[in-house]
Design an enzyme around this catalytic site. Structure first.
Site, PDB file in Angstrom:
ATOM      1  N   GLU A 118      30.596  15.873  47.095  1.00  0.00           N
ATOM      2  CA  GLU A 118      29.493  16.078  46.162  1.00  0.00           C
ATOM      3  C   GLU A 118      28.218  15.365  46.600  1.00  0.00           C
ATOM      4  O   GLU A 118      27.660  14.538  45.885  1.00  0.00           O
ATOM      5  CB  GLU A 118      29.917  15.647  44.754  1.00  0.00           C
ATOM      6  CG  GLU A 118      31.015  16.542  44.208  1.00  0.00           C
ATOM      7  CD  GLU A 118      31.525  16.147  42.849  1.00  0.00           C
ATOM      8  OE1 GLU A 118      31.870  17.036  42.051  1.00  0.00           O
ATOM      9  OE2 GLU A 118      31.609  14.927  42.564  1.00  0.00           O
ATOM     10  N   GLU A 149      39.796  19.985  44.715  1.00  0.00           N
ATOM     11  CA  GLU A 149      40.085  19.499  43.367  1.00  0.00           C
ATOM     12  C   GLU A 149      40.445  20.697  42.505  1.00  0.00           C
ATOM     13  O   GLU A 149      39.803  21.750  42.593  1.00  0.00           O
ATOM     14  CB  GLU A 149      38.884  18.772  42.752  1.00  0.00           C
ATOM     15  CG  GLU A 149      38.480  17.503  43.482  1.00  0.00           C
ATOM     16  CD  GLU A 149      37.232  16.847  42.914  1.00  0.00           C
ATOM     17  OE1 GLU A 149      36.917  17.102  41.724  1.00  0.00           O
ATOM     18  OE2 GLU A 149      36.574  16.088  43.646  1.00  0.00           O
TER      19      GLU A 149
END
Length: 929
Positions: free
Chosen positions: A412, A490
């Site tokens: 991220e 994820e």
């Protein structure tokens, strides 16, 4: 005052990153690194804490006695703060504004002046200055990378003063915005290495599936290669090649290791080498020519002691994972403790190792979450040296580990030239492993889940996705766009009562070779342990925090197993079971190793065991075996139950159940039942109560559609709150009685809101029973409700028996780990297993439940129920499990419909098939024994 922390230089005067190893003076191997004659731990310090950096901190010494590794916030200095995406400082790269707390560590140490002396720091958050005898030695940032300093020129005979000035923040903190508690200090080991003046510093080992082992070192070393104590060969030189015939290949299923002893100038380094090859062919990921699946978890370095973890902590985690069919870890979002890859080599766990990079907080501009800024730091050339150093140092440390099969550039942090260029450097350094990074997924997918696009780059070897819709996974994997393998870095966010979608994911993954698998977010809850219980974000008075979003693990901080992990374990099973007439077909999903253990088969009819058998198996990869069972004669419910228990296998203890299944042979059928005299009385609002011999035995029984909000309800509840679901009350528009039957027609309403659910309840009085039926219709304004059913209280702590999915909690989308059978428990034992109270303990697919003397049977379709020591109101009103108060009674819900749990806290919305239907019914028989 020293000012390196305000610059972007990662390290000053530190040694180059090297392979992780501890040298010994003896050829005999010892897996306890602290037994090395050349290693000396530094773990006792004097400590002083300052609330901001100043000239004073560099002159400070003395203070309180503490031990490291530790985090100073957990020792009472400052407050632990949990933040998910925001920076803990103003968002103005590269500047560090505001107070910057400091911890000053001082100690004394003697050194062997005839040796080369290094001080090694395995992890310090976030940056530090090192002084020896008041002279500046060096500076280091990058919290989770090893920093090693040659202090030979600084030490003297006798005691030497060592001072470490640790800062909470530095410019590199912009790259360390990971989703975790923000804790500071020396959180991994510090030690001295005293080595010969002339010693080997670094080396590289490459061992492939063909049996070729190539080693290159910076000295002319002598090498011995062993397999299980047998010497296979000896070589010498800066480079050496061993060719092993028919090598035993390394995999997570069969972690075969060869011992390589490296000798130079009196030092021995023991390496354990796994022969294996990682390849991508077309859009399929292969290990040793097999399209393996990564059954993974994301693992932070997080324990009840903060970032501190011991060898025993790591082994305990690996044991739990192996016993739950986990075969892979993503080291989110930084390099793990250096011993974890070594232990993963030994015990068999694949690693996707990730660089210490996340700068999620950059999106908070101008004060709101804005994806348009996601790439700001990734495109900022000022951050390139830090980016490259973090990525390459990760690879340099763990390049020799067989378990590391994928490198990840970070998490991220957007996409830009910094990552593109660093990936090129990483490929130049190590071409034997593919590169992962989810950030190449176009940031705009967050705005439109259905229109996703990947940046077309040769820097990355696979596609990565977080929390996709299952339909997207299915469609994308079949599309022309899927020209690389796809991994979910994820998925199935495990916050609270969760993971309701994991089985649906794996129903797709198992069918398609291009799907590599995924890593559950995440392995463990993050929380601060106190005498009263666990605390999360906001509990320490933090100005900026993200509440309990850190309480999102498959296990609690003290490693208690949650039901979500059991559901994941079921999806990750390496055996499949299929009923074929009077036999069970058992098939191995393994690729490399046989599955050895026992299959226990139990047949039950009418809650009695009719037959049992045990079959020992040694099932080769992708092979099947048929196991017979005796079909019972039964007019009631009957089923066959299968349980595979393993023999001792590494960390997996003998007798550990690794797979299970059941097959219904004959369904439950309602038969007429009756008991003592039982009556009902209806109230004017449409509620009713049950009476025996004129005595009220239940509280008033109300219709309800509220459940204690799951963490996964956090978005859906905004819709429910529009009609004040927390303050809904029942009204009766019409109550008619005809002989022994009462029909109640009414609504659920709330102040300032239109009625949102209409109902018809029919009560029929029989001899020794009451029949209860419900029909409901939700208004068009409601997409779906949490539940629809009845709620009441029984005085006292009741014993419960039921036929339904158990014995763990079960829901329409989260029951695959359970079996349908008769189970029992006491209401008071049904404690809330979640740090933040929420809906729990329901049982799906129940055909009957006996609560004390009260028995409830379905007359047609099954229902859900719960019986626990807390009311819905109590669960809704408390923020921590330790705040819940029991009053000794049993709180009961009987549901015509209960929505699934899903993973919507950070995943797709609950699928329609697991939402309460807009209309439904329930038909029950109630008796009193």
């Amino acid at each position: 005052m020293y000012n390196y922390h305000n610059e972007l230089e990662p390290k000053i005067n530190a040694m180059p990153q090297r392979s992780y190893y501890i040298p010994f003076l003896s050829e005999k191997y010892n897996d306890d690194r602290t037994k090395s004659e050349e290693m000396s731990l530094i773990d006792n310090w004097d400590f002083k804490y300052f609330d901001d950096i100043s000239e004073e901190v560099f002159e400070a010494e003395g203070g309180v006695k503490i031990k490291t590794p530790s985090n100073w916030q957990l020792l009472g200095y400052g407050k632990p703060a949990y933040v998910n995406t925001k920076f803990t400082m103003p968002n103005d790269p590269v500047n560090i504004y505001g107070k910057n707390t400091v911890g000053v560590y001082t100690t004394e140490k003697t050194f062997d002046l005839s040796k080369k002396n290094y001080i090694v720091f395995e992890g310090v958050d976030s940056a530090f200055y090192l002084f020896v005898n008041d002279e500046f030695v060096g500076y280091a940032s990058i919290s989770h990378n090893i920093s090693e300093f040659d202090v030979s020129a600084f030490v003297k005979k006798g005691n030497n003063k060592i001072k470490v000035v640790v800062l909470e923040k530095n410019t590199g903190t912009y790259l360390e915005d990971q989703d975790k508690f923000r804790l500071s200090g020396i959180f991994r080991e510090v030690y001295v290495l005293s080595r010969p003046e002339d010693h080997v510093f670094d080396y590289r080992i490459v061992a492939d599936k063909k049996g070729r082992l190539e080693i290159s070192a910076d000295k002319n070393c002598y090498y011995k290669l062993y397999y299980k104590g047998d010497l296979l060969g000896e070589k010498s030189g800066r480079k050496a090649i061993f060719n092993v015939k028919n090598p035993k290949l390394w995999s997570a299923e069969s972690p075969e290791l060869y011992e390589l002893v490296i000798f130079y100038n009196g030092e021995y380094i023991h390496e354990f080498v796994g022969f294996r090859t990682v390849e991508i062919k077309g859009n399929v990921f292969y290990l040793n020519d097999k399209p393996i699946k990564l059954k993974g978890v994301n693992r932070h370095s997080s324990t009840v002691n903060g970032f501190v973890e011991t060898v025993d902590d790591i082994i305990k985690d690996l044991k739990i994972m192996k016993e739950h069919n986990v075969n892979a870890i993503r080291t989110s979002h930084y390099p793990c403790h250096p011993l974890l890859p070594i232990l993963c080599d030994k015990y068999g766990i694949y690693l996707l190792e990730e660089a210490d990079i996340e700068c999620h907080g950059v999106v908070w501009e101008p004060g709101d979450y804005n994806q348009d800024y996601y790439d700001a730091i990734a495109e900022d050339s000022r951050f390139y040296p830090q980016t490259e150093r973090r990525i390459l140092d990760m690879a340099k440390r763990d390049k020799n580990r067989a378990s590391v099969i994928i490198w990840s550039l970070g998490n991220e942090a957007g996409w830009g030239a910094n990552f593109e260029n660093a990936a090129v450097k990483l490929k130049e350094y190590d071409s034997t492993r593919p590169i992962h990074y989810e950030g190449a997924l176009n940031r705009y997918y967050y705005k439109d889940w259905e229109n996703t696009a990947y940046r077309r780059t040769q820097a990355l070897d696979m596609y990565s996705r977080m929390y996709p819709h299952i339909w997207w996974l299915d469609e994308f994997s079949d599309s022309m766009d899927c020209d690389k393998p796809l991994v979910m870095c994820e998925y199935t966010h495990a916050m609270g009562n969760s993971c309701g979608d994991v089985t649906d994911y794996w129903n797709v993954i198992y069918k398609k070779d291009c799907l590599m698998g995924g890593f559950v977010w995440e392995y463990t809850d993050h929380a601060v342990k106190t005498d009263k219980g666990f605390l999360y974000g906001g509990d320490n008075g933090e100005l900026i925090h993200d509440g309990n979003f850190c309480v999102d693990g498959l296990v609690t901080p003290d490693r208690k197993i949650k039901s979500s992990f059991e559901e994941v374990k079921k999806a990750y099973e390496n055996l499949t079971f299929e009923r074929v007439g009077g036999k069970i077909k058992v098939t191995s999903r393994n690729y490399f190793a046989p599955i050895n253990g026992k299959i226990n088969v139990t047949v039950k009819a009418d809650n009695k065991i009719t037959s049992e058998s045990v079959a020992e198996i040694s099932l080769m990869p992708n092979k099947s075996v048929l196991i017979s069972f005796e079909t019972p004669k039964s007019n009631g419910y009957s089923a066959v139950y299968i349980s595979f228990v393993s023999y001792k296998n590494g960390l997996v203890e003998e007798g550990t159940e690794l797979a299970k299944a059941f097959f219904e042979l004959t369904p439950y059928k309602f038969t007429e039942v009756s008991g003592k005299n039982l009556e009902y009385k209806v109230n004017k609002d449409g509620s009713f109560a049950l009476y025996a011999s004129g005595e009220k035995i239940t509280s008033d029984i109300y219709l309800t559609d509220l459940r204690a909000y799951l963490d996964n309800d956090m978005y859906d509840k905004n819709n429910w709150l529009k009609f004040n679901i927390e303050h809904v009350f029942q009204i009766a528009d019409e109550i008619t009685t005809n002989k022994n039957e009462t029909v109640i027609k009414g609504k659920l309403v709330a102040q300032a809101s239109v009625p949102h659910l209409g109902y018809t309840v029919t009560l029929k009085q029989g001899e020794g029973f009451v029949d209860l039926s419900l029909k409901y219709n939700a208004k068009y304004i409601i997409e779906f409700l949490p539940r629809v059913g009845f709620e009441f209280v029984l005085a006292g702590d009741k014993n419960i028996e039921y036929l339904g999915y158990g014995k763990g909690e079960s829901y329409s989308d989260k029951h695959h780990y359970t079996v349908k059978d008769e189970f029992g428990y006491k209401a008071s034992e049904n404690e809330c297993p979640y740090i933040k109270p929420q809906e729990y303990g329901s049982h799906y697919g129940a055909d009957y439940v006996k609560i004390g003397d009260l028995e409830i049977y379905t007359k047609d379709k099954s229902f859900s129920f719960s019986a626990k020591p807390y009311s819905t109101k109590e669960l809704c009103s408390k923020n921590h499990d330790f705040e819940l108060v029991k009053n000794g009674d049993t709180y009961v819900n009987i549901d015509a419909a209960m929505s699934g749990v899903g993973t919507h806290s950070c995943g797709p919305a609950l699928s329609k098939e697991h939402r309460t239907k807009k209309a439904g019914e329930l038909n029950l028989r109630i008796i009193l024994k």
